[in-house]
Design an enzyme around this catalytic site. Structure first.
Site, PDB file in Angstrom:
ATOM      1  N   GLY A  12      39.077  46.447  42.716  1.00 22.02           N
ATOM      2  CA  GLY A  12      40.147  45.932  43.570  1.00 22.02           C
ATOM      3  C   GLY A  12      39.921  44.576  44.211  1.00 22.02           C
ATOM      4  O   GLY A  12      40.518  44.275  45.247  1.00 22.02           O
ATOM      5  N   SER A  13      39.132  43.709  43.572  1.00 26.59           N
ATOM      6  CA  SER A  13      38.930  42.395  44.198  1.00 26.59           C
ATOM      7  C   SER A  13      40.208  41.552  44.141  1.00 26.59           C
ATOM      8  O   SER A  13      40.470  40.759  45.057  1.00 26.59           O
ATOM      9  CB  SER A  13      37.755  41.652  43.559  1.00 26.59           C
ATOM     10  N   MET A  90      44.168  49.720  34.284  1.00 29.50           N
ATOM     11  CA  MET A  90      43.740  49.798  32.887  1.00 29.50           C
ATOM     12  C   MET A  90      44.577  50.767  32.051  1.00 29.50           C
ATOM     13  O   MET A  90      44.037  51.536  31.267  1.00 29.50           O
ATOM     14  CB  MET A  90      42.245  50.148  32.841  1.00 29.50           C
ATOM     15  N   ILE A  93      51.449  49.709  29.914  1.00 31.58           N
ATOM     16  CA  ILE A  93      52.727  49.981  30.587  1.00 31.58           C
ATOM     17  C   ILE A  93      53.764  50.350  29.523  1.00 31.58           C
ATOM     18  O   ILE A  93      53.960  49.622  28.552  1.00 31.58           O
ATOM     19  CB  ILE A  93      53.186  48.738  31.382  1.00 31.58           C
ATOM     20  N   ASN A 107      50.838  40.741  35.627  1.00 33.55           N
ATOM     21  CA  ASN A 107      49.470  41.173  35.327  1.00 33.55           C
ATOM     22  C   ASN A 107      48.547  39.967  35.385  1.00 33.55           C
ATOM     23  O   ASN A 107      48.961  38.845  35.098  1.00 33.55           O
ATOM     24  CB  ASN A 107      49.403  41.794  33.926  1.00 33.55           C
ATOM     25  N   HIS A 109      44.929  38.633  33.743  1.00 32.62           N
ATOM     26  CA  HIS A 109      44.028  38.932  32.618  1.00 32.62           C
ATOM     27  C   HIS A 109      42.916  37.883  32.593  1.00 32.62           C
ATOM     28  O   HIS A 109      43.201  36.681  32.716  1.00 32.62           O
ATOM     29  CB  HIS A 109      44.809  38.923  31.305  1.00 32.62           C
TER      30      HIS A 109
HETATM   31  C1  GAR Z   1      39.907  41.598  36.569  1.00 36.08           C
HETATM   32  O1  GAR Z   1      38.982  40.717  35.979  1.00 36.08           O
HETATM   33  C2  GAR Z   1      41.209  41.585  35.816  1.00 36.08           C
HETATM   34  O2  GAR Z   1      41.549  40.320  35.315  1.00 36.08           O
HETATM   35  C3  GAR Z   1      40.897  42.548  34.687  1.00 36.08           C
HETATM   36  O3  GAR Z   1      40.196  43.581  35.310  1.00 36.08           O
HETATM   37  C4  GAR Z   1      39.458  43.055  36.405  1.00 36.08           C
HETATM   38  C5  GAR Z   1      39.772  43.874  37.628  1.00 36.08           C
HETATM   39  O4  GAR Z   1      38.972  43.472  38.704  1.00 36.08           O
HETATM   40  N1  GAR Z   1      42.078  43.008  34.061  1.00 36.08           N
HETATM   41  C6  GAR Z   1      42.199  43.187  32.744  1.00 36.08           C
HETATM   42  O5  GAR Z   1      41.274  43.032  31.968  1.00 36.08           O
HETATM   43  C7  GAR Z   1      43.583  43.618  32.263  1.00 36.08           C
HETATM   44  N2  GAR Z   1      43.713  43.439  30.876  1.00 36.08           N
HETATM   45  P1  GAR Z   1      39.374  43.857  40.190  1.00 36.08           P
HETATM   46  O6  GAR Z   1      39.598  45.388  40.190  1.00 36.08           O
HETATM   47  O7  GAR Z   1      38.178  43.480  40.997  1.00 36.08           O
HETATM   48  O8  GAR Z   1      40.611  43.109  40.563  1.00 36.08           O
END
Ligand code: GAR
Length: 201
Positions: A12-13, A90, A93, A107, A109
């Site tokens: 969740g950053s 993850m 959708i 989103n 990415h």
């Molecule tokens: C992030 O790097 C985001 O870009 C990626 O998951 C991580 C979640 O980090 N998302 C994907 O790869 C989607 N395809 P977070 O939970 O610290 O925000």
């Protein structure tokens, strides 16, 4: 004031960066609810720390993606949500959510799409030997990491990088461009024309 829902699965950053940008007044919005498909996601704790309502929608309790998403849509409607942010969510959708929130789901990415969609994008890019990596905020459509692109930011790959050090620098940029993209949406400054997203000044 725009009501946002953030959908999460992990640490969740990116959620935190949205919360911080709302609290400092950069984003004129409120997070009405944080929804997770993982009960133990640290993102839920981050939300609770800021007195934001959290809901764990357990995928195991639903027999199909449709029925799962119907429940998510119900939560979104109950909270009068106008904008949905995927932040490390993850799950693919499906139609149920897409039809109800057309062009209202964003989103983030960790790659310069359309390169390296899917999981572990930073490592995919690093292993491929790219010299420039980065991140993308896009509208969500029915293709994996495939919708019209709102913002991208480049991150140079250094000689001594590891996949992890590169991912960390990409994440720093994610925390900047996601709030920027959300601001553009909230201020109604985007026009989608086919694949292109025009930014209006
Ligand atoms: C992030 O790097 C985001 O870009 C990626 O998951 C991580 C979640 O980090 N998302 C994907 O790869 C989607 N395809 P977070 O939970 O610290 O925000």
């Amino acid at each position: 004031m725009v009501n946002i829902a953030v959908l999460v699965s992990g640490r969740g950053s990116n959620l935190q960066s949205i919360i911080d940008n709302i609290e400092k007044g950069y984003l004129k919005a409120r997070i009405a609810v944080v929804i997770s498909d993982v009960g133990s996601a640290y993102a839920l704790e981050r939300a609770r720390n800021h007195s934001i309502e959290t809901i764990f929608v357990d995928p195991k309790k639903f027999s199909s993606r449709e029925s799962y998403e119907e429940e998510v849509v119900k939560v979104l409607k109950d909270h009068d949500v106008q904008l949905v942010l995927l932040a490390g969510y993850m799950r693919i959708i499906g139609k149920t959510l897409l039809l109800k929130y057309k062009n209202q789901i964003l989103n983030i990415h960790p790659a310069l799409l359309p390169a390296f969609p899917g999981l572990h994008a930073q490592k995919q890019a690093f292993d491929h030997g790219v010299k420039v990596a980065g991140c993308t905020v896009h509208f969500v459509d029915d293709k994996l990491d495939g919708g019209p692109i709102i913002l991208q930011r480049c991150v140079e790959v250094k000689e001594n990088d590891t996949a992890e050090s590169l991912a960390n620098r990409i994440l720093e940029q994610e925390h900047k461009i996601y709030p920027e993209a959300v601001k553009l949406v909230i201020e109604n400054r985007l026009r989608i024309e086919g694949r292109k997203v025009k930014i209006i000044n």
